[in-house]
Every structure is written in structure tokens, then in C-alpha cells.
Design a protein around this motif. Structure first.
Motif, PDB file in Angstrom:
ATOM      1  N   MET A 203       0.835  -1.202   0.000  1.00 38.04           N
ATOM      2  CA  MET A 203       0.000   0.000   0.000  1.00 38.04           C
ATOM      3  C   MET A 203       0.871   1.254   0.000  1.00 38.04           C
ATOM      4  SD  MET A 203      -3.025   1.056  -0.360  1.00 38.04           S
ATOM      5  CE  MET A 203      -3.895  -0.503  -0.164  1.00 38.04           C
ATOM      6  N   LYS A 204       1.980   1.229   0.707  1.00 36.48           N
ATOM      7  CA  LYS A 204       2.917   2.359   0.656  1.00 36.48           C
ATOM      8  C   LYS A 204       3.394   2.587  -0.781  1.00 36.48           C
ATOM      9  CE  LYS A 204       5.024   1.974   5.263  1.00 36.48           C
ATOM     10  NZ  LYS A 204       6.310   1.701   5.958  1.00 36.48           N
ATOM     11  N   ASP A 205       3.612   1.494  -1.492  1.00 35.53           N
ATOM     12  CA  ASP A 205       4.066   1.603  -2.872  1.00 35.53           C
ATOM     13  C   ASP A 205       3.004   2.276  -3.739  1.00 35.53           C
ATOM     14  OD1 ASP A 205       6.096   0.926  -4.906  1.00 35.53           O
ATOM     15  OD2 ASP A 205       4.509  -0.359  -5.714  1.00 35.53           O
ATOM     16  N   ASN A 206       1.732   1.976  -3.488  1.00 36.99           N
ATOM     17  CA  ASN A 206       0.651   2.667  -4.193  1.00 36.99           C
ATOM     18  C   ASN A 206       0.679   4.164  -3.896  1.00 36.99           C
ATOM     19  OD1 ASN A 206      -0.433   0.307  -5.342  1.00 36.99           O
ATOM     20  ND2 ASN A 206      -1.724  -0.083  -3.557  1.00 36.99           N
ATOM     21  N   MET A 207       0.930   4.506  -2.644  1.00 34.55           N
ATOM     22  CA  MET A 207       1.004   5.915  -2.263  1.00 34.55           C
ATOM     23  C   MET A 207       2.174   6.599  -2.955  1.00 34.55           C
ATOM     24  SD  MET A 207       0.225   5.369   1.824  1.00 34.55           S
ATOM     25  CE  MET A 207       0.345   7.094   2.299  1.00 34.55           C
ATOM     26  N   ARG A 208       3.320   5.935  -2.958  1.00 31.56           N
ATOM     27  CA  ARG A 208       4.506   6.523  -3.591  1.00 31.56           C
ATOM     28  C   ARG A 208       4.264   6.818  -5.067  1.00 31.56           C
ATOM     29  NH1 ARG A 208       7.070   2.118  -0.683  1.00 31.56           N
ATOM     30  NH2 ARG A 208       8.148   2.925   1.182  1.00 31.56           N
ATOM     31  N   PHE A 209       3.525   5.939  -5.720  1.00 29.58           N
ATOM     32  CA  PHE A 209       3.262   6.127  -7.144  1.00 29.58           C
ATOM     33  C   PHE A 209       2.662   7.507  -7.396  1.00 29.58           C
ATOM     34  CE2 PHE A 209       0.302   5.945 -10.728  1.00 29.58           C
ATOM     35  CZ  PHE A 209       1.131   5.490 -11.743  1.00 29.58           C
ATOM     36  N   TRP A 210       1.648   7.875  -6.617  1.00 29.04           N
ATOM     37  CA  TRP A 210       0.971   9.155  -6.826  1.00 29.04           C
ATOM     38  C   TRP A 210       1.779  10.320  -6.261  1.00 29.04           C
ATOM     39  CZ3 TRP A 210      -2.626   9.518 -10.319  1.00 29.04           C
ATOM     40  CH2 TRP A 210      -3.335   8.370 -10.667  1.00 29.04           C
ATOM     41  N   LEU A 211       2.432  10.107  -5.136  1.00 31.03           N
ATOM     42  CA  LEU A 211       3.265  11.171  -4.570  1.00 31.03           C
ATOM     43  C   LEU A 211       4.387  11.546  -5.532  1.00 31.03           C
ATOM     44  CD1 LEU A 211       3.451   9.830  -0.907  1.00 31.03           C
ATOM     45  CD2 LEU A 211       2.215  11.879  -1.668  1.00 31.03           C
ATOM     46  N   ASP A 212       4.952  10.553  -6.184  1.00 33.87           N
ATOM     47  CA  ASP A 212       6.039  10.818  -7.131  1.00 33.87           C
ATOM     48  C   ASP A 212       5.537  11.514  -8.395  1.00 33.87           C
ATOM     49  OD1 ASP A 212       7.783   9.650  -5.357  1.00 33.87           O
ATOM     50  OD2 ASP A 212       7.896   7.729  -6.407  1.00 33.87           O
ATOM     51  N   LEU A 213       4.231  11.423  -8.669  1.00 26.93           N
ATOM     52  CA  LEU A 213       3.657  12.160  -9.792  1.00 26.93           C
ATOM     53  C   LEU A 213       3.359  13.613  -9.428  1.00 26.93           C
ATOM     54  CD1 LEU A 213       1.117   9.671 -11.453  1.00 26.93           C
ATOM     55  CD2 LEU A 213       3.383  10.332 -12.255  1.00 26.93           C
ATOM     56  N   GLY A 214       3.514  13.938  -8.143  1.00 28.62           N
ATOM     57  CA  GLY A 214       3.306  15.315  -7.712  1.00 28.62           C
ATOM     58  C   GLY A 214       2.126  15.539  -6.798  1.00 28.62           C
ATOM     59  N   VAL A 215       1.379  14.467  -6.465  1.00 31.33           N
ATOM     60  CA  VAL A 215       0.259  14.609  -5.535  1.00 31.33           C
ATOM     61  C   VAL A 215       0.795  15.047  -4.169  1.00 31.33           C
ATOM     62  CG1 VAL A 215      -1.424  13.245  -4.240  1.00 31.33           C
ATOM     63  CG2 VAL A 215      -1.322  13.070  -6.718  1.00 31.33           C
ATOM     64  N   ASP A 216       0.038  15.894  -3.480  1.00 35.04           N
ATOM     65  CA  ASP A 216       0.514  16.512  -2.242  1.00 35.04           C
ATOM     66  C   ASP A 216       0.036  15.818  -0.977  1.00 35.04           C
ATOM     67  OD1 ASP A 216       1.809  19.031  -3.438  1.00 35.04           O
ATOM     68  OD2 ASP A 216      -0.184  19.020  -4.341  1.00 35.04           O
ATOM     69  N   GLY A 217      -0.806  14.828  -1.113  1.00 35.56           N
ATOM     70  CA  GLY A 217      -1.279  14.115   0.062  1.00 35.56           C
ATOM     71  C   GLY A 217      -2.510  13.296  -0.262  1.00 35.56           C
ATOM     72  N   PHE A 218      -3.169  12.842   0.806  1.00 36.37           N
ATOM     73  CA  PHE A 218      -4.310  11.941   0.628  1.00 36.37           C
ATOM     74  C   PHE A 218      -5.428  12.260   1.605  1.00 36.37           C
ATOM     75  CE2 PHE A 218      -0.518   9.573  -0.609  1.00 36.37           C
ATOM     76  CZ  PHE A 218      -0.878   9.100  -1.871  1.00 36.37           C
ATOM     77  N   ARG A 219      -6.650  12.086   1.129  1.00 34.87           N
ATOM     78  CA  ARG A 219      -7.784  11.920   2.014  1.00 34.87           C
ATOM     79  C   ARG A 219      -7.901  10.408   2.174  1.00 34.87           C
ATOM     80  NH1 ARG A 219     -12.843   8.911   1.352  1.00 34.87           N
ATOM     81  NH2 ARG A 219     -14.371   9.877   2.731  1.00 34.87           N
ATOM     82  N   VAL A 220      -7.845   9.911   3.401  1.00 36.95           N
ATOM     83  CA  VAL A 220      -7.805   8.471   3.645  1.00 36.95           C
ATOM     84  C   VAL A 220      -9.200   7.985   4.022  1.00 36.95           C
ATOM     85  CG1 VAL A 220      -6.703   6.599   4.920  1.00 36.95           C
ATOM     86  CG2 VAL A 220      -5.401   8.677   4.378  1.00 36.95           C
ATOM     87  N   ASP A 221      -9.719   7.065   3.218  1.00 37.72           N
ATOM     88  CA  ASP A 221     -11.075   6.555   3.388  1.00 37.72           C
ATOM     89  C   ASP A 221     -11.139   5.506   4.497  1.00 37.72           C
ATOM     90  OD1 ASP A 221     -13.866   6.278   2.177  1.00 37.72           O
ATOM     91  OD2 ASP A 221     -13.156   4.203   2.031  1.00 37.72           O
ATOM     92  N   THR A 222     -12.087   5.644   5.380  1.00 36.31           N
ATOM     93  CA  THR A 222     -12.426   4.693   6.455  1.00 36.31           C
ATOM     94  C   THR A 222     -11.216   4.002   7.105  1.00 36.31           C
ATOM     95  OG1 THR A 222     -12.792   2.910   4.831  1.00 36.31           O
ATOM     96  CG2 THR A 222     -14.706   4.224   5.484  1.00 36.31           C
ATOM     97  N   PRO A 223     -10.229   4.756   7.572  1.00 37.73           N
ATOM     98  CA  PRO A 223      -9.060   4.099   8.170  1.00 37.73           C
ATOM     99  C   PRO A 223      -9.371   3.398   9.486  1.00 37.73           C
ATOM    100  CG  PRO A 223      -8.947   6.451   8.562  1.00 37.73           C
ATOM    101  CD  PRO A 223     -10.095   6.232   7.625  1.00 37.73           C
ATOM    102  N   GLY A 224     -10.482   3.733  10.129  1.00 38.05           N
ATOM    103  CA  GLY A 224     -10.818   3.092  11.396  1.00 38.05           C
ATOM    104  C   GLY A 224     -11.053   1.595  11.283  1.00 38.05           C
ATOM    105  N   PHE A 225     -11.253   1.103  10.048  1.00 41.27           N
ATOM    106  CA  PHE A 225     -11.516  -0.318   9.823  1.00 41.27           C
ATOM    107  C   PHE A 225     -10.259  -1.098   9.419  1.00 41.27           C
ATOM    108  CE2 PHE A 225     -15.608   1.707   9.275  1.00 41.27           C
ATOM    109  CZ  PHE A 225     -16.515   0.803   9.795  1.00 41.27           C
ATOM    110  N   LEU A 226      -9.094  -0.469   9.408  1.00 40.35           N
ATOM    111  CA  LEU A 226      -7.894  -1.110   8.860  1.00 40.35           C
ATOM    112  C   LEU A 226      -7.526  -2.413   9.559  1.00 40.35           C
ATOM    113  CD1 LEU A 226      -5.380   1.798   8.108  1.00 40.35           C
ATOM    114  CD2 LEU A 226      -6.843   0.557   6.519  1.00 40.35           C
ATOM    115  N   ALA A 227      -7.729  -2.485  10.849  1.00 45.85           N
ATOM    116  CA  ALA A 227      -7.294  -3.668  11.597  1.00 45.85           C
ATOM    117  C   ALA A 227      -8.441  -4.203  12.451  1.00 45.85           C
ATOM    118  CB  ALA A 227      -6.097  -3.332  12.472  1.00 45.85           C
ATOM    119  N   GLU A 228      -8.355  -5.481  12.754  1.00 41.85           N
ATOM    120  CA  GLU A 228      -9.361  -6.159  13.574  1.00 41.85           C
ATOM    121  C   GLU A 228      -8.679  -6.778  14.803  1.00 41.85           C
ATOM    122  OE1 GLU A 228     -10.181  -5.511   9.645  1.00 41.85           O
ATOM    123  OE2 GLU A 228      -8.841  -7.147  10.209  1.00 41.85           O
ATOM    124  N   HIS A 229      -9.476  -7.056  15.804  1.00 41.69           N
ATOM    125  CA  HIS A 229      -8.927  -7.741  16.974  1.00 41.69           C
ATOM    126  C   HIS A 229      -8.337  -9.080  16.512  1.00 41.69           C
ATOM    127  CE1 HIS A 229      -8.648  -9.856  20.793  1.00 41.69           C
ATOM    128  NE2 HIS A 229      -8.839  -8.686  21.417  1.00 41.69           N
TER     129      HIS A 229
END
Length: 574
Positions: A203-229
Motif C-alpha cells: 500500500m505504501k508503494d501505491n502511495m509513492r506512485f501518486w506522490l512521485d507524480l506530484g500529488v501533495d497528500g491523501f484523504r484516507v477513506d475509512t481508516p478506522g476499519f484497517l485492523a481487527e482484533h
């Protein structure tokens, strides 16, 4: 020897006038790309359409554009089911079009955020296909679990977790892998497994792809669900729950805001710090109690403040609004920058929720409360929810009305498209609620928005705030900066309020105020004088920004007096 001494002596002076980080000073403007502007007449908004309207964004003071997802997707959840994180869906254009948009925005001094959807992917993503077939490294990229039990042809899911979309089981059995996969949302959106370090890096690699194109950041969708017990226990049922959606009848103590979630987000933040010189930023779509919500803050990330979205309605009184504002400003961690949201693509539009007569007053709130202002396309002209007939509905969760096309002109399709049909119907009020018409009216919502955005620029260096109420309906807040004091006065009632401003608890209220920016329905015009000890008339749902003449000319004189010696010392010795 003199150089360090001069730097030391001048540091407090220079620090006081240092420019805040760009994500603090900017208006963040959400664009729903399919509904913003159609450049080729196919009825769908696209990237080139957005590029054609960058001048509009600049004219209303936008500093950051956030694009809802533009990636390749089967489009079962309007693009939030991604099948390729490093691509552009053909309906929006090409990767070259994305690069051109980034370049155009940057040329006008506007940053750009992509919508990062890290919790899940489409089941049509190549990762999922590889994972269900047990291929490496994708084998454990998703959350797979064995059945809890089997009885004949019945296969029972691992636990009682439910989908937030339909309230059915959050588990779907896969005949190929012979296991269940987790989906907190649609069964076509498989949850990714953030206990797997390889997935985190992917997922970091996906982020780098856009950051390297010049994107300045992200709105992160529903991060509260990333992990489970990690033990996947059943969630407890809420007693006497009457919600029609069974999901709301569980206490989500094992599926949201888990310790691993914070760890992953801090890993993303650390990447921004180390690899991008701390010049990128993330804003997070978080729903959590105060104690868990605070954990989402960091130097380069912050959660959206959804309090106004959730709790500001037509029947909200002044005390409740004051409580919303004060509780937030009190509870955010010390030194953390505030932000304010009134609307987005998932919620009823502000003009529909609050009433068209409250458009200017609510824009006064969102633009002049201290912190970052986050706006949804069309709020600058007071767009309302559109009417979408049953046979035209496309979204699974009844969110089409707030996503109808942007209204640019009074012409065909509101100037959104030259095609014969638009993907969602244009709102029938486009003929008088549109950018072109309002651009020629000095009292329009758009003209008022521009004046508020300009005033906001003089207030972005400060988070000072004093609030007060008068009766049940009048909410007031005071902002100070650059030697000026401004009072924002809002009547939340649907009736006239006759009020004496000096009866509020505001400190050091002057005897007279000058109307600086009135709402379109205010009883006063810019330049009018208000006697704070006499009754004034506040029309229903109206707002007024009033100012006090500066009495701090001494500060300007001090700055001017010191400018010569400071620059002389630096010029001679530095």
C-alpha cells in the motif's frame, strides 16, 4: 560572533510572522469528479473537465483540491472498490490527463489530494485473485478465516460481525479458497490484511506512485476499519436496539479503531516524513469516540472533524452549536490544528439540510471558524440535493441526490455537459443556482463566499476564538488577527430575532460595530453601523460578519520601525 547573536535576538520576531504549514492555511475543496465537469460530452465528468475550471477554484480561494476516487474500478461502490491503485478509470481520462491536471493546479498555487482507499480493494483486483488461489506474496493480503462450523450444506461464518452497508454477515465464503473473506462494506470489497507487513509495504508503494507524480497528500477513506482484533471474537449486541440496520445494533469494539490501525497510519506518516521531507499530508475519515479519535492525530495527519456534519441541523439551537464548537476546540490535542466540515459526497447537502436561506450563514461558520475549512463542490453557490427518480438511482446507499452535476450556467445541462444525457440528472433549479449567474450578482452566495474566503486569509495565522449565545437562537463568535477584530453573528431561528449584542457574554464588546459582510438575507448592508447596546434585527437564518476598527496601529509601527535595523544587520553581516 555578531551573526548568532542577531539571529537569536531576531528569532522571536521572525517566528511570530512565520507562515503556517500549507495544510493549515488552505481551503480544502472536495471534487466528485464524475459530477464536476464533462469535457467530451459523454455525460460523465472527467479530469480534463476539472482542468478547464481551475480558474474558478482559484477565484474562490481554494488551496487544496481533494479528488474522490478516479482509479480503475468495477464501479459497484462508485469507485471505492478499486481494481488498480495505479491507474485512471477510462471514464475520467488517462494517466496523462491526471498529470496535466496536477501540473495545472500547481501552476495556480493549488495542491491536490487523492482519495486513498486502503481498507479494502475490489474482488476484481489482481491481488484478490492471486490470494484466493494461494499465490505469493498476495496469499495473505486479505483477511481470510476458516468457517466456524459446517452442518451438511450449511457453512457458518467465523463470528457475528456485520457489514456496514447491508447489515448482513461481514463474511463471504469463497469456493476456490474454501475460506471466508472479510468485507466490512460490500461483498465486492474484500478487506485487506494489515497484520501482514508485505501488504503494508504494497500500500505504501501505491502511495509513492501518486506522490512521485506530484500529488501533495491523501484523504484516507475509512481508516478506522484497517485492523481487527487478532482473536476475532463476537461483538456484543446492544440491548433494546431498534435500528433497521442490524449493523448499528452491535458494539464495534473489535472491528474499529484497533491498536494496529494507529500503528499502520503512523507507518504511512513516517514514510511521508522520511521520503518526502514532511511536505505531504493526510486527512482521515474517522468516526470514533473522543478518547480513540485523538490517536489519529500526528504531525502530518489529522482526522476530519465531522461534528457539524452530524449535529448541525435546522432545529439546532445556539447553545448546541456553541457546545459543538467548544467541545471540539477543547478536546483536540494541544498544538493540533482544527478543521471544519459541513458537507461531503456521503451526506445531504448543506442547503437541503439547513435550508437555502442559511447558505451564507453556514458558509460564515465553515470559512471563519479557526482552522482548515473543508468544502464540498457546489457549497459556494448553495447547491441543493437533486431529485433522482427510482429508475435513475445508481448508488447502493441513496447518496445520489448530493452527487448531481455541478451547476455552471443556466444553459443546457447546467453547463456541465454538452451531451444528450448526464450520468445523474441535473437539479431542476440550475437555471438560477449556477456559477455564471451568481458571478454577476454582488449579493449572491458565490460573491459572499469569495468575500468570506478573502477575509479568512487574514485570520489563518490564529486559532483564537471566543463564543457566546443570546437566547436560544443567536450564536456569536469572535476572531482576532492582524490588529482587527471580527464578530460573526448567526440567527439559527426561522423567525426574526430582535437582540441586544451587549447582553451576550462577549468580553470587551465595542459600543459600535460596522457590518463587514452580510448574508444575502440580512437586514443590513456592508458599511452599516450596529449599536451593540440597542436592539438589532436578525432575519431568519441570516448571518453578519461585523468588524471593529483597529486600535493596534502601534504594532504596525513597531514592525515598520524594526524592519530597517533587522534588514540592515542581516544585509551587512549575514
Amino acid at each position: 560572533m555578531l551573526r548568532p547573536l542577531v539571529l537569536l535576538l531576531c528569532y522571536p520576531f521572525l517566528a511570530a510572522f512565520a507562515e503556517p504549514d500549507w495544510w493549515k492555511t488552505s481551503i480544502l475543496y472536495q471534487i466528485y469528479p464524475r459530477s464536476y465537469a464533462d469535457s467530451n460530452g459523454d455525460g460523465d465528468g472527467d479530469l480534463n473537465g476539472i482542468r478547464q475550471h481551475v480558474e474558478h477554484l482559484k477565484s474562490i480561494g481554494v488551496g487544496i483540491v481533494w479528488l474522490s476516487p478516479i482509479y480503475n474500478s468495477p464501479w459497484q461502490d462508485m469507485g471505492y472498490d478499486i481494481s488498480d491503485y495505479k491507474s485512471v478509470h477510462p471514464k475520467f481520462g488517462t494517466l496523462e490527463d491526471a498529470k496535466a491536471l496536477i501540473q495545472k493546479l500547481h501552476s495556480e498555487g493549488i495542491k491536490i489530494f487523492m482519495d486513498l482507499v486502503p481498507n479494502h480493494s475490489s474482488i476484481e483486483h489482481p491481488w484478490f485473485n492471486a490470494s484466493r488461489h494461494g499465490q505469493e506474496p498476495e496469499r495473505d493480503y486479505y483477511v481470510w478465516k476458516d468457517p466456524k462450523d459446517r452442518k451438511g450444506d450449511d457453512i457458518f461464518p467465523p463470528n457475528n460481525w456485520l457489514s456496514a452497508f447491508d447489515g448482513d454477515s461481514a463474511w463471504e465464503y469463497d469456493e476456490i479458497r474454501k475460506q471466508f473473506y472479510l468485507h466490512h462494506f460490500g461483498k465486492y470489497q474484500a478487506d485487506l490484511n494489515y497484520s501482514n507487513p508485505k501488504l503494508v509495504e504494497a500500500m505504501k508503494d501505491n502511495m509513492r506512485f501518486w506522490l512521485d507524480l506530484g500529488v501533495d497528500g491523501f484523504r484516507v477513506d475509512t481508516p478506522g476499519f484497517l485492523a481487527e482484533h487478532p482473536d476475532f471474537p463476537d461483538e456484543p449486541w446492544i440491548e433494546n436496539c431498534t435500528s433497521s440496520l442490524k449493523y448499528n445494533c452491535l458494539e464495534h469494539i473489535y472491528t474499529t479503531n484497533q491498536p494496529r490501525t494507529y500503528e499502520v497510519l503512523h507507518q504511512f506518516q513516517e514514510m511521508l516524513e522520511k521520503e518526502y521531507n514532511s511536505d505531504k499530508y493526510m486527512i482521515l475519515e474517522v468516526f470514533a469516540p473522543w478518547d480513540q479519535w485523538k490517536g489519529y492525530y500526528g504531525p502530518l495527519m489529522a482526522p476530519f472533524n465531522f461534528l457539524l456534519v452530524n449535529d448541525l441541523w435546522k432545529d439546532t439551537n445556539a447553545k448546541k452549536l456553541q457546545s459543538i464548537v467548544s467541545d471540539y476546540m477543547t478536546n483536540i490535542p494541544k498544538g493540533i490544528w482544527p478543521n471544519w466540515v459541513l458537507g461531503n459526497h456521503d451526506n445531504t447537502r448543506v442547503a437541503t439540510r439547513m435550508g437555502v436561506d442559511a447558505v451564507d450563514a453556514t458558509n460564515m461558520l465553515i470559512l471563519l471558524l479557526p482552522g482548515t475549512s473543508i468544502n464540498y463542490q457546489g457549497e459556494e453557490i448553495g447547491m441543493e440535493d437533486g431529485h433522482v427518480r427510482k429508475y435513475e438511482i445508481l448508488d447502493c446507499c441513496n447518496r445520489d441526490p448530493q452527487r448531481t452535476p455541478m451547476q455552471w450556467t443556466s444553459g443546457t445541462n447546467a453547463g456541465f455537459s454538452t451531451g444528450n444525457k448526464t450520468w445523474l440528472p441535473v437539479n431542476s433549479n440550475y437555471w438560477n443556482i449556477n456559477v455564471e449567474t451568481q458571478s454577476h450578482d454582488s449579493k449572491s452566495h458565490l460573491s459572499t463566499y469569495k468575500r468570506l474566503a478573502k477575509l479568512r486569509k487574514s485570520l489563518v495565522h490564529s486559532t483564537d476564538l471566543e463564543t457566546a449565545t443570546i437566547g436560544d437562537s443567536v450564536f456569536i463568535f469572535k476572531r482576532q488577527n492582524e490588529g482587527k477584530t471580527y464578530y460573526v453573528i448567526v440567527n439559527l431561528n426561522n423567525q426574526d430575532e430582535y437582540t441586544v449584542l451587549s447582553s451576550s457574554s462577549l468580553k470587551n464588546l465595542p459600543a459600535k460595530l460596522i457590518v463587514y459582510i452580510p448574508s444575502d438575507n440580512a437586514a443590513y448592508a456592508a458599511g452599516d453601523s450596529l449599536d451593540t447596546s440597542s436592539k438589532i434585527t436578525l432575519r431568519p437564518r441570516s448571518g453578519i460578519v461585523a468588524s471593529k476598527a483597529s486600535t493596534s496601529g502601534a504594532i504596525a509601527s513597531w514592525v515598520l520601525a524594526w524592519s530597517f535595523p533587522v534588514f540592515f544587520i542581516f544585509g551587512f553581516y549575514y
